[in-house]
Motif scaffolding. Structure first.
Motif, short mmCIF file in Angstrom:
data_model
loop_
_atom_site.label_atom_id
_atom_site.label_comp_id
_atom_site.label_asym_id
_atom_site.label_seq_id
_atom_site.Cartn_x
_atom_site.Cartn_y
_atom_site.Cartn_z
N ARG A 107 0.81 -1.22 0.00
CA ARG A 107 0.00 0.00 0.00
C ARG A 107 0.85 1.27 0.00
NH1 ARG A 107 -4.81 -0.13 4.25
NH2 ARG A 107 -5.34 1.70 2.99
N VAL A 108 2.04 1.20 0.57
CA VAL A 108 2.91 2.38 0.67
C VAL A 108 3.80 2.45 -0.56
CG1 VAL A 108 4.67 3.55 2.03
CG2 VAL A 108 2.83 2.30 3.18
N LYS A 109 3.56 3.42 -1.42
CA LYS A 109 4.24 3.50 -2.71
C LYS A 109 5.58 4.22 -2.64
CE LYS A 109 0.95 1.26 -4.62
NZ LYS A 109 1.19 -0.18 -4.93
N ALA A 110 5.81 5.01 -1.61
CA ALA A 110 7.09 5.72 -1.48
C ALA A 110 7.19 6.27 -0.07
CB ALA A 110 7.21 6.84 -2.50
N LEU A 111 8.43 6.46 0.38
CA LEU A 111 8.70 7.04 1.70
C LEU A 111 9.61 8.25 1.55
CD1 LEU A 111 9.46 3.84 3.81
CD2 LEU A 111 7.58 5.44 4.25
N ILE A 112 9.29 9.31 2.28
CA ILE A 112 10.13 10.50 2.35
C ILE A 112 10.48 10.70 3.81
CG2 ILE A 112 10.26 12.99 1.90
CD1 ILE A 112 7.94 12.50 -0.16
N LEU A 113 11.77 10.54 4.15
CA LEU A 113 12.21 10.48 5.54
C LEU A 113 13.14 11.65 5.84
CD1 LEU A 113 12.96 6.65 5.56
CD2 LEU A 113 10.81 7.79 6.15
N LEU A 114 12.74 12.50 6.77
CA LEU A 114 13.51 13.68 7.14
C LEU A 114 14.13 13.50 8.52
CD1 LEU A 114 11.06 14.59 5.20
CD2 LEU A 114 11.57 16.90 6.00
N GLU A 115 15.44 13.75 8.62
CA GLU A 115 16.13 13.72 9.90
C GLU A 115 15.86 12.41 10.64
OE1 GLU A 115 18.14 16.06 11.89
OE2 GLU A 115 18.63 16.67 9.86
N HIS A 199 10.54 -1.78 0.84
CA HIS A 199 10.55 -2.23 -0.55
C HIS A 199 10.22 -1.11 -1.55
CE1 HIS A 199 10.82 -6.37 0.86
NE2 HIS A 199 9.86 -6.08 1.72
N CYS A 200 9.81 0.03 -1.07
CA CYS A 200 9.41 1.12 -1.96
C CYS A 200 10.56 2.11 -2.16
CB CYS A 200 8.20 1.85 -1.38
SG CYS A 200 8.51 2.58 0.24
N PRO A 201 10.45 3.02 -3.13
CA PRO A 201 11.46 4.09 -3.27
C PRO A 201 11.51 4.96 -2.01
CG PRO A 201 10.06 3.96 -5.21
CD PRO A 201 9.43 3.08 -4.18
N VAL A 202 12.70 5.41 -1.65
CA VAL A 202 12.89 6.19 -0.42
C VAL A 202 13.71 7.44 -0.72
CG1 VAL A 202 13.84 6.18 1.92
CG2 VAL A 202 12.83 4.08 0.99
N LEU A 203 13.24 8.57 -0.20
CA LEU A 203 14.00 9.82 -0.23
C LEU A 203 14.42 10.15 1.19
CD1 LEU A 203 15.04 12.48 -1.54
CD2 LEU A 203 12.76 13.45 -1.08
N VAL A 204 15.71 10.41 1.40
CA VAL A 204 16.24 10.75 2.72
C VAL A 204 16.75 12.18 2.69
CG1 VAL A 204 17.89 10.10 4.51
CG2 VAL A 204 16.93 8.34 3.01
N LEU A 205 16.29 13.00 3.62
CA LEU A 205 16.70 14.41 3.70
C LEU A 205 17.18 14.71 5.12
CD1 LEU A 205 13.68 16.05 1.82
CD2 LEU A 205 15.95 15.56 0.88
N TRP A 206 18.24 15.52 5.22
CA TRP A 206 18.75 15.91 6.52
C TRP A 206 19.34 17.31 6.44
CZ3 TRP A 206 20.98 12.56 3.14
CH2 TRP A 206 22.29 12.82 2.73
N VAL A 230 17.04 4.10 -3.02
CA VAL A 230 17.17 5.09 -1.95
C VAL A 230 18.07 6.22 -2.42
CG1 VAL A 230 17.85 5.51 0.44
CG2 VAL A 230 16.92 3.28 -0.21
N ILE A 231 17.56 7.43 -2.36
CA ILE A 231 18.35 8.60 -2.71
C ILE A 231 18.20 9.63 -1.59
CG2 ILE A 231 18.10 8.24 -5.20
CD1 ILE A 231 16.01 10.50 -5.20
N GLY A 232 19.05 10.64 -1.59
CA GLY A 232 18.92 11.68 -0.58
C GLY A 232 20.04 12.68 -0.63
N HIS A 233 19.85 13.77 0.09
CA HIS A 233 20.87 14.81 0.16
C HIS A 233 20.55 15.74 1.32
CE1 HIS A 233 18.07 17.77 -1.64
NE2 HIS A 233 17.67 16.76 -2.39
N LEU A 250 10.33 21.56 -0.17
CA LEU A 250 9.29 21.34 -1.17
C LEU A 250 9.88 20.90 -2.51
CD1 LEU A 250 6.31 21.49 -2.00
CD2 LEU A 250 6.66 23.92 -2.50
N ILE A 251 10.95 21.55 -2.94
CA ILE A 251 11.58 21.20 -4.22
C ILE A 251 12.11 19.77 -4.17
CG2 ILE A 251 13.59 21.65 -5.69
CD1 ILE A 251 13.18 24.65 -5.05
N ALA A 252 12.73 19.39 -3.05
CA ALA A 252 13.27 18.03 -2.92
C ALA A 252 12.15 17.00 -3.00
CB ALA A 252 14.03 17.89 -1.61
N ILE A 253 11.04 17.27 -2.33
CA ILE A 253 9.91 16.34 -2.36
C ILE A 253 9.31 16.26 -3.76
CG2 ILE A 253 7.56 15.96 -1.51
CD1 ILE A 253 8.47 17.10 1.19
N GLN A 254 9.11 17.42 -4.38
CA GLN A 254 8.52 17.44 -5.72
C GLN A 254 9.40 16.72 -6.73
OE1 GLN A 254 7.96 21.67 -6.23
NE2 GLN A 254 5.82 21.58 -5.64
#
Length: 275
Positions: A107-115, A199-206, A230-233, A250-254
């Motif tokens: 059900r969870v198609k993507a994760l955006i994880l901050l800090e 198992h889904c795509p992941v964005l990591v932000l810090w 998994v990508i991030g910056h 917002l730009i990173a999420i978009q």
């Protein structure tokens, strides 16, 4: 006015009342707050995201376990008529998001994880020096007379009246943080003993001004617990990224959502962003 165009309401799930802001239309995007805030922390980025998504910003229930909260959020999505959705969370909210992704990975198609970092891996690597950088813990490393008595669970500037004009915290948001009961009955947090399996795509932000990037390359620990990309910056903030640097957040999420929707479209799936 916070959350222009959103509705603030409460809905009971599994016998627990969840207060949340809801706005927009399209694929469901849940934004989960961190400690010691409420849903109001997302007020600077949620309206722009609502132009392309149904954006749900709930208050969490940290007196309940991660698994209970994750199950509640899955039920909340059901009650709103959404089978699949995207989850974004900051620190504590990221932990709840990961738990939901573990309970119902289809059900969870993507994760955006901050800090945030994966629990068991992080716990096995930290040391006293790392622990003493935590907001409350650093007080206990000081000399007598008991400076730990001055430690508070919230940023000191939240107690200023009025809040300084140059603060990135909105007075309306801080009023909500201080008046809400979200954290008053919270239980001590501990990661589940089992290893995360995402198992889904992941964005990591810090925040590049914070501690996390100084101790880790935060993308690497998440790659170890995920079979998805998994990508991030780093972003030019410290910790409260959606409030400190909302445009960059917002730009990173978009960009991330555009990327995964482009890949979904190429594989014949429905494109959520910009649809």
């Amino acid at each position: 006015m916070l959350f222009d165009g959103f509705a603030l309401t409460t809905r009971t799930v599994n016998g627990v009342p969840y207060r949340f802001c809801l706005g927009g239309s399209g694929t469901l995007l849940m934004l989960l707050h961190g400690r010691p805030e409420t849903h109001a922390m997302w007020h600077k980025v949620a309206p722009a995201l609502a132009a392309h998504y149904t954006v749900l910003c709930p208050d969490l229930h940290p007196e309940r376990s991660l698994a209970q909260q994750a199950d509640d959020l899955l039920g909340l999505a059901d009650s709103l008529g959404h089978e699949s959705f995207i989850l974004a969370g900051q620190d504590y909210g990221a932990r709840v998001a990961c738990e939901a992704a573990g309970l119902e990975p289809s059900r969870v198609k993507a994760l955006i994880l901050l800090e945030s970092l994966p629990g068991p891996d992080h716990t096995g690597r930290d040391d006293m020096a790392f622990s003493l950088t935590h907001y409350e813990s650093c007080w206990f490393g000081q000399r007598h007379p008991k400076p730990e008595a001055n430690a508070v669970q919230i940023p000191a500037e939240w107690l200023d009246d009025p809040i300084a004009e140059d603060s990135f915290f909105s007075p309306e948001a801080v009023k909500d943080y201080l008046s809400a009961s979200v954290w008053r009955s919270s239980t001590p947090f501990s990661w589940p003993a089992s290893r995360l399996d995402l198992h889904c795509p992941v964005l990591v932000l810090w925040g590049e001004k914070g501690r996390m990037g100084g101790w880790y390359d935060p993308v690497l620990p998440w790659q170890e617990v995920s079979t998805g990309k998994v990508i991030g910056h780093a972003l030019p903030g410290e910790h409260f990224l959606p409030e400190e640097v909302p445009e960059e957040t917002l730009i990173a999420i978009q960009d991330f959502l555009n990327d995964i929707s482009t890949r979904s479209t190429s594989s014949g799936e429905r494109k959520p962003w910009g649809s």
